[in-house]
Scaffold this motif. Sequence first.
Motif, PDB file in Angstrom:
ATOM      1  N   ALA A 153     100.848 -79.912  85.052  1.00 22.94           N
ATOM      2  CA  ALA A 153     100.683 -78.545  84.563  1.00 22.94           C
ATOM      3  C   ALA A 153     101.871 -78.092  83.735  1.00 22.94           C
ATOM      4  O   ALA A 153     101.744 -77.245  82.850  1.00 22.94           O
ATOM      5  N   LYS A 154     103.055 -78.651  84.002  1.00 25.44           N
ATOM      6  CA  LYS A 154     104.260 -78.244  83.289  1.00 25.44           C
ATOM      7  C   LYS A 154     104.741 -79.314  82.316  1.00 25.44           C
ATOM      8  O   LYS A 154     105.919 -79.348  81.952  1.00 25.44           O
ATOM      9  N   GLN A 155     103.829 -80.170  81.864  1.00 18.88           N
ATOM     10  CA  GLN A 155     104.202 -81.227  80.939  1.00 18.88           C
ATOM     11  C   GLN A 155     104.771 -80.673  79.644  1.00 18.88           C
ATOM     12  O   GLN A 155     105.615 -81.308  79.005  1.00 18.88           O
ATOM     13  N   SER A 156     104.368 -79.487  79.256  1.00 16.91           N
ATOM     14  CA  SER A 156     104.882 -78.901  78.020  1.00 16.91           C
ATOM     15  C   SER A 156     106.386 -78.673  78.081  1.00 16.91           C
ATOM     16  O   SER A 156     107.078 -78.711  77.052  1.00 16.91           O
ATOM     17  N   LEU A 157     106.928 -78.454  79.290  1.00 15.29           N
ATOM     18  CA  LEU A 157     108.372 -78.282  79.438  1.00 15.29           C
ATOM     19  C   LEU A 157     109.105 -79.590  79.169  1.00 15.29           C
ATOM     20  O   LEU A 157     110.186 -79.610  78.584  1.00 15.29           O
ATOM     21  N   VAL A 158     108.515 -80.694  79.604  1.00 15.54           N
ATOM     22  CA  VAL A 158     109.079 -82.015  79.318  1.00 15.54           C
ATOM     23  C   VAL A 158     108.925 -82.343  77.833  1.00 15.54           C
ATOM     24  O   VAL A 158     109.839 -82.885  77.206  1.00 15.54           O
ATOM     25  N   ASP A 159     107.767 -81.998  77.265  1.00 10.90           N
ATOM     26  CA  ASP A 159     107.509 -82.291  75.845  1.00 10.90           C
ATOM     27  C   ASP A 159     108.549 -81.620  74.952  1.00 10.90           C
ATOM     28  O   ASP A 159     109.023 -82.224  73.981  1.00 10.90           O
ATOM     29  N   LEU A 160     108.911 -80.368  75.257  1.00 17.93           N
ATOM     30  CA  LEU A 160     109.908 -79.672  74.444  1.00 17.93           C
ATOM     31  C   LEU A 160     111.252 -80.383  74.527  1.00 17.93           C
ATOM     32  O   LEU A 160     111.929 -80.578  73.506  1.00 17.93           O
ATOM     33  N   ARG A 161     111.635 -80.773  75.714  1.00 20.05           N
ATOM     34  CA  ARG A 161     112.894 -81.497  75.869  1.00 20.05           C
ATOM     35  C   ARG A 161     112.888 -82.802  75.063  1.00 20.05           C
ATOM     36  O   ARG A 161     113.880 -83.149  74.413  1.00 20.05           O
ATOM     37  N   GLU A 162     111.777 -83.511  75.093  1.00 20.63           N
ATOM     38  CA  GLU A 162     111.699 -84.771  74.351  1.00 20.63           C
ATOM     39  C   GLU A 162     111.771 -84.541  72.845  1.00 20.63           C
ATOM     40  O   GLU A 162     112.377 -85.336  72.117  1.00 20.63           O
ATOM     41  N   ARG A 163     111.195 -83.440  72.357  1.00 18.67           N
ATOM     42  CA  ARG A 163     111.291 -83.132  70.927  1.00 18.67           C
ATOM     43  C   ARG A 163     112.737 -82.840  70.541  1.00 18.67           C
ATOM     44  O   ARG A 163     113.203 -83.275  69.470  1.00 18.67           O
ATOM     45  N   ILE A 164     113.445 -82.121  71.386  1.00 18.59           N
ATOM     46  CA  ILE A 164     114.845 -81.821  71.112  1.00 18.59           C
ATOM     47  C   ILE A 164     115.678 -83.098  71.115  1.00 18.59           C
ATOM     48  O   ILE A 164     116.546 -83.296  70.256  1.00 18.59           O
TER      49      ILE A 164
END
Length: 253
Positions: free
Chosen positions: A39-50
């Motif tokens: 459910a919170k994969q978007s938080l990981v995705d943002l970190r990976e983009r950074i």
Amino acid sequence: MRKIYVIGIGAGDPDHLTLQAAKAIGRTNVFFLIDKGEAKQSLVDLRERIIRAYSHPHKRIVEGRDPDRDRTPADYTGTIADWRHRRSQVFEELISEHLREDEIGAFLVWGDPSLYDSTIAILDEILERGEATFEYEVIPGISSVSALAAKHRVGLNRVGQPFQITTGRRLAEGWPEGVDDVVVMLDAQQAFTAHPEAEIYWGAYVSTEDELLASGRVADVAEEIVKTRAEARERHGWIMDTYLLRRRPTTDD
């Protein structure tokens, strides 16, 4: 000695990253990401983009699973202490297994590491156990509180007056003494509804593409905020919201 950066990455907008944070990311060898569930994969995705945007090509990314915890415990303080302890064991295992001598590791912290985040306390607990050795540096970030105030174009304090940052759990126990301006985080129960005459400046997913904002007298906008919040949480599977609650001063400025 091994070194760890605790890097504040802002409230959701990649442009919130400071130059200091970008430089630290560029020097990092290993990034530690904590998986909080699908459910919170978007938080990981943002970190990976950074990480992709600012790190060097030979960096490594390792993930650990965040321990589960009771979200509605009878003993809140004890439950949090137990969860932090179990979390420290996950962190320590990641550091011990993946961070070599003379390397730099980093935890990318949502918002600012000094405000309602456990990373600093967890690293201190690991060092106190004495099994893993490292030094660490904290790099500040833009908090959801400062981002919220900027979005609503308001100051957090009024002339000569203090303000307080607290949680929804504490606000539900009563308005804090000695302040008329209260910033509230982690409010799953919408404690603001008990203060209909106050002004509210509310925001969820602040500074992300899913940002939601509302403001006005609580009596006028509470129903809208409660409905919007419930729909957003259902849609995303999680929600992070913050608000400034402001009442008429009890004394003259």
